[in-house]
Scaffold this motif. Structure first.
Motif, PDB file in Angstrom:
ATOM      1  N   SER A 223       1.227  -1.086   0.024  1.00 32.66           N
ATOM      2  CA  SER A 223      -0.501  -0.197  -0.125  1.00 32.66           C
ATOM      3  C   SER A 223       0.900   1.308  -0.301  1.00 32.66           C
ATOM      4  O   SER A 223      -0.030   2.733  -0.598  1.00 32.66           O
ATOM      5  CB  SER A 223      -1.060  -0.074   0.827  1.00 32.66           C
ATOM      6  OG  SER A 223      -2.179  -1.114   0.903  1.00 32.66           O
ATOM      7  N   ARG A 224       2.281   1.332   0.338  1.00 40.17           N
ATOM      8  CA  ARG A 224       3.406   2.206   0.355  1.00 40.17           C
ATOM      9  C   ARG A 224       3.322   2.457  -1.963  1.00 40.17           C
ATOM     10  O   ARG A 224       4.341   4.181  -1.535  1.00 40.17           O
ATOM     11  CB  ARG A 224       3.984   2.765   1.311  1.00 40.17           C
ATOM     12  CG  ARG A 224       3.784   1.970   2.615  1.00 40.17           C
ATOM     13  CD  ARG A 224       5.343   2.376   3.438  1.00 40.17           C
ATOM     14  NE  ARG A 224       4.678   3.137   4.952  1.00 40.17           N
ATOM     15  CZ  ARG A 224       5.066   1.881   5.737  1.00 40.17           C
ATOM     16  NH1 ARG A 224       4.949   0.116   5.369  1.00 40.17           N
ATOM     17  NH2 ARG A 224       4.110   1.793   7.016  1.00 40.17           N
ATOM     18  N   ILE A 225       3.218   1.733  -2.140  1.00 46.03           N
ATOM     19  CA  ILE A 225       3.820   2.047  -3.984  1.00 46.03           C
ATOM     20  C   ILE A 225       2.332   2.591  -4.076  1.00 46.03           C
ATOM     21  O   ILE A 225       1.148   2.313  -4.161  1.00 46.03           O
ATOM     22  CB  ILE A 225       3.846   0.283  -4.228  1.00 46.03           C
ATOM     23  CG1 ILE A 225       5.022  -0.058  -3.240  1.00 46.03           C
ATOM     24  CG2 ILE A 225       3.853   0.719  -5.612  1.00 46.03           C
ATOM     25  CD1 ILE A 225       5.783  -1.285  -3.511  1.00 46.03           C
ATOM     26  N   ASN A 226       2.503   3.688  -4.537  1.00 50.69           N
ATOM     27  CA  ASN A 226       0.991   3.868  -5.452  1.00 50.69           C
ATOM     28  C   ASN A 226       0.917   3.032  -6.847  1.00 50.69           C
ATOM     29  O   ASN A 226       2.105   3.286  -7.634  1.00 50.69           O
ATOM     30  CB  ASN A 226       1.701   5.507  -5.740  1.00 50.69           C
ATOM     31  CG  ASN A 226       0.432   6.222  -6.390  1.00 50.69           C
ATOM     32  OD1 ASN A 226       0.255   6.075  -7.702  1.00 50.69           O
ATOM     33  ND2 ASN A 226      -0.200   6.933  -6.015  1.00 50.69           N
ATOM     34  N   SER A 227       0.158   2.873  -6.740  1.00 53.57           N
ATOM     35  CA  SER A 227      -0.864   1.725  -8.392  1.00 53.57           C
ATOM     36  C   SER A 227      -1.923   2.332  -8.877  1.00 53.57           C
ATOM     37  O   SER A 227      -2.182   1.551  -8.916  1.00 53.57           O
ATOM     38  CB  SER A 227       0.254   0.727  -7.603  1.00 53.57           C
ATOM     39  OG  SER A 227      -1.134   0.469  -7.224  1.00 53.57           O
ATOM     40  N   GLY A 228      -1.720   3.540  -8.837  1.00 53.27           N
ATOM     41  CA  GLY A 228      -3.280   4.245  -9.273  1.00 53.27           C
ATOM     42  C   GLY A 228      -3.411   3.481 -10.187  1.00 53.27           C
ATOM     43  O   GLY A 228      -2.435   3.294 -11.372  1.00 53.27           O
ATOM     44  N   SER A 229      -4.674   3.074 -11.378  1.00 53.10           N
ATOM     45  CA  SER A 229      -4.498   2.904 -12.174  1.00 53.10           C
ATOM     46  C   SER A 229      -3.528   3.919 -14.016  1.00 53.10           C
ATOM     47  O   SER A 229      -3.854   2.708 -15.013  1.00 53.10           O
ATOM     48  CB  SER A 229      -6.233   2.878 -13.073  1.00 53.10           C
ATOM     49  OG  SER A 229      -6.973   2.469 -11.824  1.00 53.10           O
ATOM     50  N   ARG A 230      -2.884   4.691 -13.464  1.00 49.35           N
ATOM     51  CA  ARG A 230      -2.612   5.269 -15.272  1.00 49.35           C
ATOM     52  C   ARG A 230      -1.246   6.005 -14.491  1.00 49.35           C
ATOM     53  O   ARG A 230      -0.922   6.153 -15.131  1.00 49.35           O
ATOM     54  CB  ARG A 230      -3.405   6.750 -14.870  1.00 49.35           C
ATOM     55  CG  ARG A 230      -5.087   6.463 -15.090  1.00 49.35           C
ATOM     56  CD  ARG A 230      -5.344   5.794 -16.642  1.00 49.35           C
ATOM     57  NE  ARG A 230      -6.522   5.255 -17.715  1.00 49.35           N
ATOM     58  CZ  ARG A 230      -7.313   4.746 -17.801  1.00 49.35           C
ATOM     59  NH1 ARG A 230      -5.890   3.513 -18.145  1.00 49.35           N
ATOM     60  NH2 ARG A 230      -8.139   4.674 -17.721  1.00 49.35           N
ATOM     61  N   ASN A 231      -0.744   5.091 -14.074  1.00 44.69           N
ATOM     62  CA  ASN A 231       0.695   5.162 -12.977  1.00 44.69           C
ATOM     63  C   ASN A 231       1.391   3.127 -13.174  1.00 44.69           C
ATOM     64  O   ASN A 231       1.431   3.228 -12.828  1.00 44.69           O
ATOM     65  CB  ASN A 231       0.519   5.064 -11.087  1.00 44.69           C
ATOM     66  CG  ASN A 231       2.049   5.172 -10.671  1.00 44.69           C
ATOM     67  OD1 ASN A 231       3.159   5.237 -11.656  1.00 44.69           O
ATOM     68  ND2 ASN A 231       2.155   5.315 -10.025  1.00 44.69           N
ATOM     69  N   MET A 232       1.859   4.139 -14.788  1.00 47.50           N
ATOM     70  CA  MET A 232       2.686   2.669 -15.651  1.00 47.50           C
ATOM     71  C   MET A 232       3.480   2.346 -14.820  1.00 47.50           C
ATOM     72  O   MET A 232       3.914   0.878 -14.366  1.00 47.50           O
ATOM     73  CB  MET A 232       2.937   2.965 -16.443  1.00 47.50           C
ATOM     74  CG  MET A 232       1.471   3.349 -17.376  1.00 47.50           C
ATOM     75  SD  MET A 232       0.163   2.002 -17.412  1.00 47.50           S
ATOM     76  CE  MET A 232      -0.833   2.628 -16.765  1.00 47.50           C
ATOM     77  N   ALA A 233       4.181   2.922 -13.610  1.00 42.40           N
ATOM     78  CA  ALA A 233       5.666   2.706 -13.291  1.00 42.40           C
ATOM     79  C   ALA A 233       5.322   2.305 -11.800  1.00 42.40           C
ATOM     80  O   ALA A 233       6.195   0.836 -11.725  1.00 42.40           O
ATOM     81  CB  ALA A 233       6.256   3.725 -13.444  1.00 42.40           C
ATOM     82  N   GLY A 234       3.966   2.566 -11.192  1.00 47.82           N
ATOM     83  CA  GLY A 234       3.730   1.855  -9.842  1.00 47.82           C
ATOM     84  C   GLY A 234       3.098   0.337 -10.165  1.00 47.82           C
ATOM     85  O   GLY A 234       3.345  -0.536  -9.843  1.00 47.82           O
ATOM     86  N   LEU A 235       2.526   0.379 -11.346  1.00 47.22           N
ATOM     87  CA  LEU A 235       1.727  -0.757 -11.761  1.00 47.22           C
ATOM     88  C   LEU A 235       2.219  -1.885 -11.875  1.00 47.22           C
ATOM     89  O   LEU A 235       2.817  -3.019 -11.735  1.00 47.22           O
ATOM     90  CB  LEU A 235       0.644  -0.836 -12.697  1.00 47.22           C
ATOM     91  CG  LEU A 235       0.095  -0.034 -11.452  1.00 47.22           C
ATOM     92  CD1 LEU A 235      -1.205   0.342 -14.156  1.00 47.22           C
ATOM     93  CD2 LEU A 235      -1.180  -0.837 -10.734  1.00 47.22           C
ATOM     94  N   ALA A 236       3.951  -1.491 -12.483  1.00 48.65           N
ATOM     95  CA  ALA A 236       4.788  -2.423 -12.736  1.00 48.65           C
ATOM     96  C   ALA A 236       5.692  -2.951 -11.117  1.00 48.65           C
ATOM     97  O   ALA A 236       6.135  -3.822 -11.550  1.00 48.65           O
ATOM     98  CB  ALA A 236       5.504  -1.483 -13.048  1.00 48.65           C
TER      99      ALA A 236
END
Length: 413
Positions: free
Chosen positions: A30-43
């Motif tokens: 949860s400390r990693i931002n993985s918003g749907s448009r945050n490609m780096a965070g999702l990776a």
């Protein structure tokens, strides 16, 4: 915990001792931002989740999203980027196979103010995605760990899909979800419970998101307005007509959400974009809405002499709580009872990947995740004790599926 077999007791005992590990995972993720448009965070999330699930075995791969288009604020069709999706497959010794789904994306973009974790009170953690649904992924992981460590390990095949775009309708992962569903008979989705008491979501409305680019004709608003074709007025007329659909079909929800367009006061607007959402209760509602929208679009185009280009679809079909679904609900309810949990359910207007799995023919319970609340807001919270509680519930459900307790969509308890 009366009603548990010795195999089940032995498999569930270690789960209590792993509560701290589950919580540590939730906090880290949860400390990693993985918003749907945050490609780096999702990776980054995809890599962490692949590593976390690796000890379970199976074959893991990152799957590229399907290409998707949308309409931008200027009315142009443009590509819509989505993150890659993690797929893990571990066949069992027989033909029985369960599909487990979760999403690594959240609704909080990289520039959103809600990025930190804090304790609201003892045992209640506030943070982005703690309930929706990084807590749910932790529950899924622990349930599979318990299954594979039990005497029933290897009997039930399973496939996991952790997608990167559930919060934006799973447009890039829909084909992957459908592909995996064709190989499975049942589905478990780890969305948070419908309320902090642990209630499951039963029937769900469907959902369709649409955007219409309306091309009119510019003209001087004072000298020759009759030569113009006002796209903004056409968009407003379209919004009103679409909104009126719900008066003709009370089980339908319609929400015209946003109009982009217009410009200087002395220019007839030549372009506008309308975005709207439709939520049908039943498949008949969806079919009616599709026909009604087509008729309305044609009427507005003719009335205002404009051209209309539409993108979007009913990406989430309705999910009625039919007999097939009730069989799996009964199995989960029975598992809860044997664990000392009172499991109920209620219908909801919210949608998730459970809609897609049910539309693909699976019996599915889609709120197997943690207890919590206030999701999609900076007040989102997770009740920490529910990590072990729901992990046991999911693990017991998986073990009983491995034993063949669900037959043709009905609980055989």
């Amino acid at each position: 915990m009366q009603g548990l077999s010795e195999i089940e007791r032995r498999a569930l005992e270690p789960v209590d001792a792993r509560g701290a590990d589950m919580l540590a995972n939730v906090e880290s993720w949860s400390r990693i931002n993985s918003g749907s448009r945050n490609m780096a965070g999702l990776a980054e999330m995809a890599d962490l989740l692949a590593a976390a699930f690796a000890p379970l075995g199976g074959t893991a791969e990152l799957r590229d999203p399907a290409p998707v288009e949308t309409i931008d604020e200027d009315g142009r069709r443009v590509p819509l980027a989505h993150g890659r999706n993690l797929h893990i497959s571990r066949p069992g010794r027989g033909n029985a196979r369960v599909m487990l789904t979760g999403h690594m994306d959240t609704v909080f973009p990289k520039d959103h103010h809600f990025q930190d974790l804090k304790w609201l009170e003892d045992g209640v953690l506030n943070g982005p995605g703690v309930a929706d649904m990084k807590g749910g992924i932790a529950v899924m992981l622990e349930a599979l760990r318990a299954l594979e460590a039990s005497d029933l390990g290897g009997r039930l095949g399973w496939e996991v899909v952790l997608n990167a775009d559930e919060e934006v309708s799973s447009l890039g992962s829909a084909l992957l979800l459908a592909e995996v569903a064709q190989r499975c008979q049942t589905g478990l989705t780890f969305e948070p419970s419908a309320d902090p008491e642990g209630t499951l979501a039963g029937g769900r409305k469907g959902s369709g998101n649409f955007a219409a680019s309306i091309a009119g004709r510019a003209a001087h608003a004072g000298r020759n307005p009759e030569d113009g074709r006002n796209a903004l007025v056409a968009a407003a007329d379209l919004a009103v007509r679409l909104d009126a659909m719900k008066t003709k079909r009370p089980t339908l929800s319609v929400n015209p959400a946003k109009i982009d367009g217009g410009g200087p006061n002395n220019v007839v607007p030549e372009m506008a974009v309308l975005r709207w959402n439709v939520r049908p209760l039943t498949p008949d509602d969806q079919a009616w809405a599709e026909a009604a929208q087509e008729e309305i679009l044609a009427e507005v185009a003719a009335r205002h002499d404009v051209k209309i280009d539409v993108t979007g679809s009913f990406a989430r079909p309705p999910k009625p709580l039919d007999e097939k679904q009730r069989g799996l609900f009964d199995l989960v309810k029975g598992c809860g009872s044997d664990l000392g949990l009172n499991i109920g359910w209620k219908d909801t207007g919210g949608v998730c990947d459970g809609n897609n799995l049910a539309a693909a023919g699976l019996a599915v319970v889609d709120t197997m995740g943690v207890r919590g609340g206030a999701i999609h807001s900076d007040r989102e919270f997770m009740i920490v004790d529910s990590l072990t509680e729901r992990a046991k519930l999911a693990a017991l459900t998986l073990m009983r599926l491995a034993e063949g307790r669900l037959i043709e969509g009905r609980s055989a308890q």
